[in-house]
Design a protein around this motif. Structure first.
Motif, PDB file in Angstrom:
ATOM      1  N   UNK A  40       0.819  -1.209   0.000  1.00 45.34           N
ATOM      2  CA  UNK A  40       0.000   0.000   0.000  1.00 45.34           C
ATOM      3  C   UNK A  40       0.852   1.258   0.000  1.00 45.34           C
ATOM      4  N   UNK A  41       1.916   1.265   0.822  1.00 43.78           N
ATOM      5  CA  UNK A  41       2.711   2.481   0.991  1.00 43.78           C
ATOM      6  C   UNK A  41       3.582   2.783  -0.216  1.00 43.78           C
ATOM      7  N   UNK A  42       4.065   1.725  -0.910  1.00 44.78           N
ATOM      8  CA  UNK A  42       5.012   1.931  -2.004  1.00 44.78           C
ATOM      9  C   UNK A  42       4.417   1.589  -3.355  1.00 44.78           C
ATOM     10  N   UNK A  43       3.095   1.317  -3.377  1.00 43.61           N
ATOM     11  CA  UNK A  43       2.395   0.998  -4.629  1.00 43.61           C
ATOM     12  C   UNK A  43       3.022  -0.204  -5.330  1.00 43.61           C
ATOM     13  N   UNK A  44       3.316  -1.239  -4.547  1.00 42.11           N
ATOM     14  CA  UNK A  44       3.891  -2.463  -5.079  1.00 42.11           C
ATOM     15  C   UNK A  44       2.800  -3.520  -5.245  1.00 42.11           C
ATOM     16  N   UNK A  45       3.085  -4.516  -6.065  1.00 43.59           N
ATOM     17  CA  UNK A  45       2.210  -5.684  -6.085  1.00 43.59           C
ATOM     18  C   UNK A  45       2.450  -6.469  -4.797  1.00 43.59           C
ATOM     19  N   UNK A  46       1.447  -7.246  -4.382  1.00 40.02           N
ATOM     20  CA  UNK A  46       1.604  -8.051  -3.170  1.00 40.02           C
ATOM     21  C   UNK A  46       2.750  -9.046  -3.341  1.00 40.02           C
ATOM     22  N   UNK A  47       2.889  -9.577  -4.547  1.00 40.07           N
ATOM     23  CA  UNK A  47       3.968 -10.529  -4.811  1.00 40.07           C
ATOM     24  C   UNK A  47       5.336  -9.889  -4.614  1.00 40.07           C
ATOM     25  N   UNK A  52       5.985  -7.178  -2.839  1.00 43.66           N
ATOM     26  CA  UNK A  52       6.136  -6.821  -1.428  1.00 43.66           C
ATOM     27  C   UNK A  52       6.547  -8.030  -0.593  1.00 43.66           C
ATOM     28  N   UNK A  53       5.921  -9.181  -0.850  1.00 44.63           N
ATOM     29  CA  UNK A  53       6.281 -10.397  -0.121  1.00 44.63           C
ATOM     30  C   UNK A  53       7.731 -10.792  -0.405  1.00 44.63           C
ATOM     31  N   UNK A  54       8.156 -10.637  -1.658  1.00 34.47           N
ATOM     32  CA  UNK A  54       9.536 -10.966  -2.023  1.00 34.47           C
ATOM     33  C   UNK A  54      10.522 -10.075  -1.281  1.00 34.47           C
ATOM     34  N   UNK A  55      10.214  -8.782  -1.176  1.00 35.69           N
ATOM     35  CA  UNK A  55      11.119  -7.862  -0.483  1.00 35.69           C
ATOM     36  C   UNK A  55      11.223  -8.200   1.000  1.00 35.69           C
ATOM     37  N   UNK A  56      10.084  -8.563   1.604  1.00 36.03           N
ATOM     38  CA  UNK A  56      10.109  -8.953   3.015  1.00 36.03           C
ATOM     39  C   UNK A  56      10.949 -10.218   3.198  1.00 36.03           C
ATOM     40  N   UNK A  57      10.772 -11.179   2.293  1.00 35.55           N
ATOM     41  CA  UNK A  57      11.547 -12.426   2.391  1.00 35.55           C
ATOM     42  C   UNK A  57      13.037 -12.150   2.258  1.00 35.55           C
ATOM     43  N   UNK A  58      13.419 -11.280   1.312  1.00 35.80           N
ATOM     44  CA  UNK A  58      14.839 -10.955   1.134  1.00 35.80           C
ATOM     45  C   UNK A  58      15.403 -10.274   2.381  1.00 35.80           C
ATOM     46  N   UNK A  59      14.615  -9.375   2.964  1.00 29.04           N
ATOM     47  CA  UNK A  59      15.103  -8.598   4.102  1.00 29.04           C
ATOM     48  C   UNK A  59      15.215  -9.427   5.369  1.00 29.04           C
ATOM     49  N   UNK A  60      14.387 -10.469   5.501  1.00 25.14           N
ATOM     50  CA  UNK A  60      14.365 -11.255   6.730  1.00 25.14           C
ATOM     51  C   UNK A  60      15.171 -12.544   6.635  1.00 25.14           C
ATOM     52  N   UNK A  61      15.771 -12.813   5.498  1.00 25.70           N
ATOM     53  CA  UNK A  61      16.625 -13.990   5.336  1.00 25.70           C
ATOM     54  C   UNK A  61      18.082 -13.555   5.411  1.00 25.70           C
ATOM     55  N   UNK A  62      18.885 -14.161   6.295  1.00 25.95           N
ATOM     56  CA  UNK A  62      20.305 -13.785   6.384  1.00 25.95           C
ATOM     57  C   UNK A  62      21.045 -14.107   5.085  1.00 25.95           C
ATOM     58  N   UNK A  63      21.375 -13.089   4.321  1.00 25.29           N
ATOM     59  CA  UNK A  63      22.138 -13.243   3.076  1.00 25.29           C
ATOM     60  C   UNK A  63      23.138 -12.095   2.993  1.00 25.29           C
ATOM     61  N   UNK A  64      24.140 -12.077   3.862  1.00 16.70           N
ATOM     62  CA  UNK A  64      25.054 -10.928   3.914  1.00 16.70           C
ATOM     63  C   UNK A  64      25.833 -10.701   2.626  1.00 16.70           C
TER      64      UNK A  64
END
Length: 357
Positions: free
Chosen positions: A16-23, A25-37
């Motif tokens: 909603x805030x960034x006008x993204x598709x739900x898909x 947005x979910x991908x960005x959350x997954x990337x941010x919460x998975x340890x991949x330094x």
């Protein structure tokens, strides 16, 4: 933050805030919460793309729960190193091989079924055309595609300069027809290079001494030694042990084209097109002289490299050069692509646990 703003979760809030598709947005959350330094560092440096991050995340998500932190970090490094020089599709294939490697490392592989599932049905229409439907087990499918693909390539220009305009499905249908006609006239099915079915068995010296119980076969994956023995019953087998010194396949300047033995050795060494990022298999490649034969380059194994047609043309016309370092081809990009011209190697064909070598 999402709950404070009245959203169900972070993904919905981002959408909603960034006008993204739900898909997305979910991908960005997954990337941010998975340890991949290492992945995050490479993305920040601009050496990989967001699409690379997505496929690396999907590959690491398949890791077993009991996989050690060291092995997981090594897997991420393997994928990031490949992503720096290859498109996302190559990283996807490397991730699939990592998953197969984790699977065989954590569980005992099952023997193939004694009766593989194969099915074939057909019907005729009013004009007499046969319509075919069916399925084949992986082993038989690999054999069939290995025969069909060379016969289904586009024909060269005819004497009037006309191109082969047949679409792929029509070329494959013509190839099947040719295969059937050949089978009716010969006791054995045709194979490329005028040889019987050929299997090259590759095993490290350490695995040989440990009497390893599994093998990796292209188009099939990891399987058992008993399965391999059954495949070898009707095939010509060339055993190759890595880590030992074999015969030198050198022809000098007396002959321009590579011999079948040299082509087999190149297929074993390069595993396909050696150009970094390319995943074309040996059957789609040609032997290229690193130092041109016309410039007194020898037809020796250390002066030959496998290249697909596209990258063969690129080497000749786009400013790339090749050098051999300890028997491994390294590609030097032109200055317009890399001002420092750092040599790179193709890691696409390597098995995941062989990258360190």
């Amino acid at each position: 933050l999402a709950s404070c703003k009245g959203y169900r979760n972070t993904a919905v809030f981002l959408a909603a805030a960034m006008r993204l598709s739900v898909r997305e947005a979910k991908a960005r959350v997954a990337h941010a919460t998975t340890p991949m330094p290492l992945t995050g560092k490479a993305l920040s440096a601009g050496t990989i793309t967001v699409e690379h991050v997505t496929v690396i995340h999907k590959a690491l998500a398949k890791a077993p729960e009991d996989l050690s932190a060291d092995l997981l970090a090594y897997a991420e490094k393997t994928l990031v190193d490949l992503a720096v020089q290859a498109p996302p599709l190559s990283v996807i294939h490397a991730g699939e091989r990592l998953a197969a490697y984790w699977d065989v490392d954590s569980t005992k592989p099952k023997d193939p079924l004694a009766e593989p599932k194969r099915r074939l049905t057909w019907r005729f229409d009013k004009a007499g055309q046969m319509h075919i439907t069916g399925e084949l087990d992986p082993e038989t499918a690999a054999l069939l595609t290995g025969i069909i693909e060379p016969l289904a390539t586009s024909r060269p220009l005819d004497e009037f300069g006309r191109e082969d305009t047949r679409p792929l499905d029509e070329r494959q249908g013509d190839a099947l027809a040719e295969l059937i006609h050949l089978a009716t006239r010969a006791p054995d099915l045709p194979t490329s290079g005028t040889e019987r079915a050929l299997i090259t068995v590759t095993i490290s010296l350490d695995e040989l001494e440990r009497r390893a119980g599994t093998v990796f076969i292209d188009s099939i994956g990891y399987t058992t030694i008993s399965h391999l023995r059954r495949m070898c019953c009707e095939a010509k087998v060339i055993p190759t042990v890595l880590g030992t010194h074999g015969d030198i396949l050198d022809l000098g300047h007396a002959r321009r084209t590579a011999t079948p033995a040299q082509l087999r050795a190149l297929a074993l060494r390069d595993r396909g097109c050696a150009r970094p990022g390319c995943r074309r298999k040996p059957r789609h490649c040609q032997a290229h002289h690193i130092q041109e034969w016309i410039d007194n380059g020898d037809t020796d194994l250390n002066n030959l490299v496998l290249l697909c047609l596209h990258h063969h043309l690129e080497i000749h016309h786009a400013g790339w050069s090749i050098r051999m370092v300890n028997g491994v081809p390294e590609f030097i990009p032109p200055k317009w692509l890399d001002h420092e011209q750092k040599p790179i190697r193709n890691a696409t064909h390597n098995l995941p646990h062989q990258h360190a070598a």
